[in-house]
Write an enzyme that holds these catalytic residues in place. Structure first.
Site, PDB file in Angstrom:
ATOM      1  N   CYS A 126     -52.631  35.073   6.778  1.00  0.00           N
ATOM      2  CA  CYS A 126     -53.501  33.976   6.352  1.00  0.00           C
ATOM      3  C   CYS A 126     -53.677  34.131   4.852  1.00  0.00           C
ATOM      4  CB  CYS A 126     -54.875  34.066   7.027  1.00  0.00           C
ATOM      5  SG  CYS A 126     -54.793  34.019   8.802  1.00  0.00           S
TER       6      CYS A 126
ATOM      7  N   ARG B  96     -48.663  31.136   3.372  1.00  0.00           N
ATOM      8  CA  ARG B  96     -49.065  32.292   4.186  1.00  0.00           C
ATOM      9  C   ARG B  96     -49.534  31.874   5.575  1.00  0.00           C
ATOM     10  NH1 ARG B  96     -49.990  36.904   1.174  1.00  0.00           N
ATOM     11  NH2 ARG B  96     -51.259  37.722   2.858  1.00  0.00           N
TER      12      ARG B  96
ATOM     13  N   ASN C 146     -58.579  37.681   6.875  1.00  0.00           N
ATOM     14  CA  ASN C 146     -57.143  37.749   7.126  1.00  0.00           C
ATOM     15  C   ASN C 146     -56.898  39.059   7.853  1.00  0.00           C
ATOM     16  OD1 ASN C 146     -54.392  37.677   7.087  1.00  0.00           O
ATOM     17  ND2 ASN C 146     -54.195  38.161   4.905  1.00  0.00           N
TER      18      ASN C 146
ATOM     19  N   LYS D  28     -31.763  32.223   9.389  1.00  0.00           N
ATOM     20  CA  LYS D  28     -32.073  31.072   8.512  1.00  0.00           C
ATOM     21  C   LYS D  28     -32.051  29.782   9.324  1.00  0.00           C
ATOM     22  CE  LYS D  28     -33.658  32.568   5.785  1.00  0.00           C
ATOM     23  NZ  LYS D  28     -33.733  33.939   6.105  1.00  0.00           N
TER      24      LYS D  28
END
Ligand code: AGP
Length: 618
Positions: free
Chosen positions: A2, A27, A101, A495
């Site tokens: 976070c 984030r 967080n 990816k």
């Protein structure tokens, strides 16, 4: 996982907090919120599920102003992404607010104790429990007449009861223009401004206001006002700290003319690779130098085994590192997924050198692997991008990538810089053992050609986009490579899957006939990463096995090697390069292929669903 940012100063906190959240959205972006107060008036909380724009709209409809505030952008760990579960959370009085967080593992026990005392909760989060716990301790500590000391003490006592991880910012209406922070296992920094100070998860949130930061350590408790700050240990004694110069500018953290951070960072790779080897190539020794290893040549010569730990892309770079180090230095090297290493208890002898690889330097599994290696008495070195990150500070040494901020959730330039770093490490170790001057000089020359060769590949962007669009309806994709490019295949598959959400898997090419080929169909393309190298002919056989079963094939091969035009459906060419450096070039077309594929499918490549840039939970 976070993002948090807090502000104390002379300006309206709300726009500063919202801008900071925008820079921290990578984030986590399930929900976001702010809490602000003006003097010792009530705390005004505004929070919304979904993207940051939802919060901006809410604040526009229901303004909240103040000279002190905290804010949060969330990656859900406990409780769904709803308005109620969004941070900030308040205690039962509503006079105290926190953002957090991390993960509080004993939150259920704490919650039951608080409920038994009459506390009622509005959310399913662990963070709200912490807010009530701090509030309870604060309310009980009425002997303390100074509200600032009372709040610091309440935070300190509360976090002592927490099992798990936290990076928090807290404020109370009794203590205007005053924020308290604390960290254990989740990053937290102080942004040191002029007549204003900040608390944040990382410097990207504050870099447009200050280039001075204090990187906090685990178990630090801090408080900030507009003109001072103090860092203490959890035991209340003053803690040492240093104010560091942030190593990137606001522009570097911005997107510039690119539509996405990911594409910007793909295009930054000629520069980021150059930054990685700049000042580290030693011609007179036909070798490389990595000053941060903090090991003498004799200590490096005594290394009998190397373990490379990382997660996700970092583990794929480590896989390439294994091939490269064994090829150049002939030192037994193995890759351990960090989350496995920390529990597997592998038998390592005392001359085992452990590396932890992490772009963010905050990945909790990698941090834990580092601490486990240190606990067993091994020297643990970090290969990290984020300066001042926890892994960078707690490791026994190591080397920075100097890639600049990597904001896109999908790692790109950090991978190529990590593999470049392994080439430098392999050269350094090899030249201390058996590598000849001639070989060393040749590799130095090859390394220096990398930025220009990457530039060449980037010029094929449009062609690669056309290939991506040609296969836009693919139900999945296989990526195949051998030797140095088996890791490339693994990274290419990650990816593709993480930004376009289709099934994609990477394999050593020869594994096709051991089961994987059962997946081959006319709607499942196979991508072969097959430069003209020592295993090229074997890759040709693998490709032909797929073609024989009507599987579409895309081939990445060395420019000039046009024979594949006859068998592969599409061919992407990369410049000639030393075999051990091939992953650095071969991954570029894969990054572009996944990027264009995902964009064409309408995916948000910078903030893929369910993901976050830095995974600071286990
Ligand atoms: C890769 O594209 C992902 N972002 C993810 O796998 C990432 O590589 C992994 O979480 C490790 O992150 P780190 O390098 O910051 O430790």
């Amino acid at each position: 996982m976070c993002g948090i940012i807090g502000y104390v100063g002379r300006n309206d906190a709300t726009p500063i907090l919202l801008e900071g959240l925008r820079r921290l959205e990578y984030r986590g972006y399930d929900s976001s919120g702010i809490a602000v107060m003006n003097g010792s008036q009530t705390i005004q909380v505004r929070k919304k599920s979904g993207r940051l724009q939802n919060l901006r709209d809410h604040v526009a409809d229901s303004p909240a102003e103040g000279d002190c505030g905290i804010s949060h952008t969330r990656w859900a760990t406990h409780g769904e992404a709803t308005d109620e579960n969004a941070h900030p959370h308040t205690d039962r009085s509503g006079n105290l607010a926190i953002v957090h967080n991390g993960v509080i593992e004993n939150y259920q026990t704490l919650r039951e104790g608080l409920e038994a005392e009459g506390h009622e909760f509005k959310s399913q989060t662990d963070t709200e429990v912490l807010a009530h716990l701090i509030g309870k301790i604060y309310d009980e500590n009425s002997d303390e007449s100074d509200p600032q000391k009372r709040l610091v003490s309440a935070v300190r006592e509360a976090v002592k009861q927490v099992a798990g991880t936290y990076g928090i910012a807290a404020m109370h209406t009794d203590a205007p223009k005053f924020l308290v922070g604390a960290r254990l296992g989740s990053p937290l920094i102080i942004g040191v401004g002029n007549d204003e100070n900040f608390l944040a998860s990382d410097v990207s949130a504050v870099v447009s206001h200050t280039s001075n930061a204090v990187y906090l350590n685990d178990r630090d408790i801090v408080y900030i006002t507009e003109d001072e700050f103090r860092v203490e240990t959890i035991d209340g004694t003053a803690s040492s700290y240093e104010v560091s110069e942030v190593d990137f500018t606001p522009e570097q953290a911005e997107m510039g003319d690119f539509p996405h951070y990911m594409l910007k960072e793909i295009y930054e790779q000629p520069e980021s690779i150059q930054n990685c080897f700049r000042g580290r190539l030693i011609d007179e020794e036909a070798s490389a130098i990595l000053g941060g290893l903090n090991m003498s040549p004799n200590e490096l010569r005594d290394v009998e085994r190397i373990v490379l730990c990382g997660c996700g892309t970092a583990s794929h770079a480590a896989m390439a590192g294994e091939y490269i180090i064994e090829h150049l230095a002939r030192i037994p090297t193995e890759v351990e997924i960090a989350s496995e290493f920390r529990y597997r208890n592998p038998p390592l002898n005392k001359n085992t050198l452990v590396f932890v690889i992490s772009q963010s330097g905050e990945t909790l599994d990698t941090l834990a692997a580092m601490r486990e290696g240190q606990r067993k008495g091994h020297k643990v070195l970090g290969i990290v991008n984020s300066v001042g990150s926890t892994i960078a500070r707690e490791s026994d040494g190591g080397s920075y990538l100097y890639s600049g901020p990597e904001i896109g959730v999908a790692a790109t330039k950090s991978f190529t810089s990590q593999v470049t770093m392994f080439a430098l490490l392999g050269l350094l170790l090899g030249r201390m053992r058996h590598l000849s001057v001639d070989y060393g000089n040749k590799l130095l020359e090859e390394i220096r050609t990398l930025p220009a060769k990457v530039e060449q590949i980037l010029q094929q962007d449009e062609k690669i986009k056309e290939i991506a669009l040609k296969y836009i309806d693919a139900e999945g994709m296989l990526f195949l490579g051998r030797q140095f490019n088996y890791p490339t295949a693994m990274e290419a598959a990650l990816k593709m899957k993480e930004i376009s959400y289709i099934f994609a898997s990477g394999h050593a090419s020869a594994e096709l006939k051991h089961g994987v080929i059962a997946l081959v169909s006319e709607t499942l393309p196979s991508v072969f990463i097959m430069p003209k190298d020592s295993v090229y002919d074997k890759n040709v056989s693998s490709l032909e096995e797929v073609k024989a079963r009507k599987g579409p094939c895309i081939a990445v091969t060395t420019e000039g090697n046009t024979e594949l035009e006859k068998t592969a459906d599409d061919v992407i060419y990369i410049p000639e390069v030393a075999e051990c450096l091939a992953p650095i070039l071969a991954v570029i077309p894969m990054q572009l292929l996944s990027y264009h594929f995902a964009v064409a499918r309408g995916c948000d490549v910078d903030k893929p669903r369910n993901l976050a840039k830095s995974v600071t939970v286990e």
